[in-house]
Scaffold this motif. Structure first.
Motif, PDB file in Angstrom:
ATOM      1  N   LYS A 151       0.830  -1.210   0.000  1.00  0.00           N
ATOM      2  CA  LYS A 151       0.000   0.000   0.000  1.00  0.00           C
ATOM      3  C   LYS A 151       0.865   1.261   0.000  1.00  0.00           C
ATOM      4  N   ILE A 152       1.887   1.327   0.867  1.00  0.00           N
ATOM      5  CA  ILE A 152       2.696   2.551   0.938  1.00  0.00           C
ATOM      6  C   ILE A 152       3.673   2.662  -0.237  1.00  0.00           C
ATOM      7  N   SER A 153       3.951   1.563  -0.920  1.00  0.00           N
ATOM      8  CA  SER A 153       4.908   1.614  -2.032  1.00  0.00           C
ATOM      9  C   SER A 153       4.398   2.445  -3.204  1.00  0.00           C
ATOM     10  N   ALA A 154       3.100   2.714  -3.249  1.00  0.00           N
ATOM     11  CA  ALA A 154       2.528   3.520  -4.318  1.00  0.00           C
ATOM     12  C   ALA A 154       2.326   4.977  -3.903  1.00  0.00           C
ATOM     13  N   LEU A 155       2.718   5.325  -2.675  1.00  0.00           N
ATOM     14  CA  LEU A 155       2.434   6.655  -2.126  1.00  0.00           C
ATOM     15  C   LEU A 155       3.668   7.554  -2.081  1.00  0.00           C
ATOM     16  N   ARG A 156       3.397   8.838  -2.214  1.00  0.00           N
ATOM     17  CA  ARG A 156       4.427   9.853  -1.954  1.00  0.00           C
ATOM     18  C   ARG A 156       4.395  10.157  -0.460  1.00  0.00           C
ATOM     19  N   CYS A 157       5.545  10.452   0.100  1.00  0.00           N
ATOM     20  CA  CYS A 157       5.555  10.793   1.518  1.00  0.00           C
ATOM     21  C   CYS A 157       6.332  12.084   1.744  1.00  0.00           C
TER      22      CYS A 157
END
Length: 145
Positions: free
Chosen positions: A101-107
């Protein structure tokens, strides 16, 4: 002697040499600047920034992370590798579903002091993220956001 003016007596050559010898002695007795003197907390914070940040698609950060790098660079290589492995293991324990899930997100990585601890957070705008609380000795606690 003149009145009303600050008149300093010139130090003799002998006095200056004694002062210099005291300075040299102090420097000689001081602990060497070595790997032992790096800031463990800041070094681990930089490792977290690098390793945990790599799980996101992309990200931004404030400029404070450049200062953390100096502590990381002074950390002995063996300790760098061990700390990197600890961070990776901790993040991997969150599970494949969360990591996907977080691998597709900008942070946005934010680091700030919270009492004696450093608080490092990876914000994604409410879609998931990470929070690390880093103690002075370099140990840390990870929790998902």
């Amino acid at each position: 002697m003149e009145t009303g003016k600050n008149v300093m007596k010139k130090a003799s050559r002998k006095d200056r040499m004694e002062d210099w010898n005291k300075i040299e002695e102090t420097l000689r007795d001081a602990p060497e600047l070595s790997a032992k003197n790096y800031g463990r907390q800041k070094a681990v914070a930089y490792i977290i920034y690098m390793m945990a940040g790599s799980y996101f698609a992309s990200g931004t950060s404030n400029s404070g992370f450049r200062n953390l790098y100096l502590s990381y660079a002074e950390m002995p290589k063996e300790k760098q590798y061990a700390s990197e492995r600890r961070v990776i293991d901790s993040v991997e324990k969150l599970g494949a579903e969360f990591l996907q899930k977080i691998s597709a997100l900008r942070c946005k990585a934010v680091c700030r002091r919270l009492g004696e601890e450093l608080l490092m957070e990876f914000h994604t705008g409410g879609f998931g993220g990470l929070r690390f609380r880093i103690e002075r000795n370099g140990s840390f606690r990870l929790s998902p956001l």
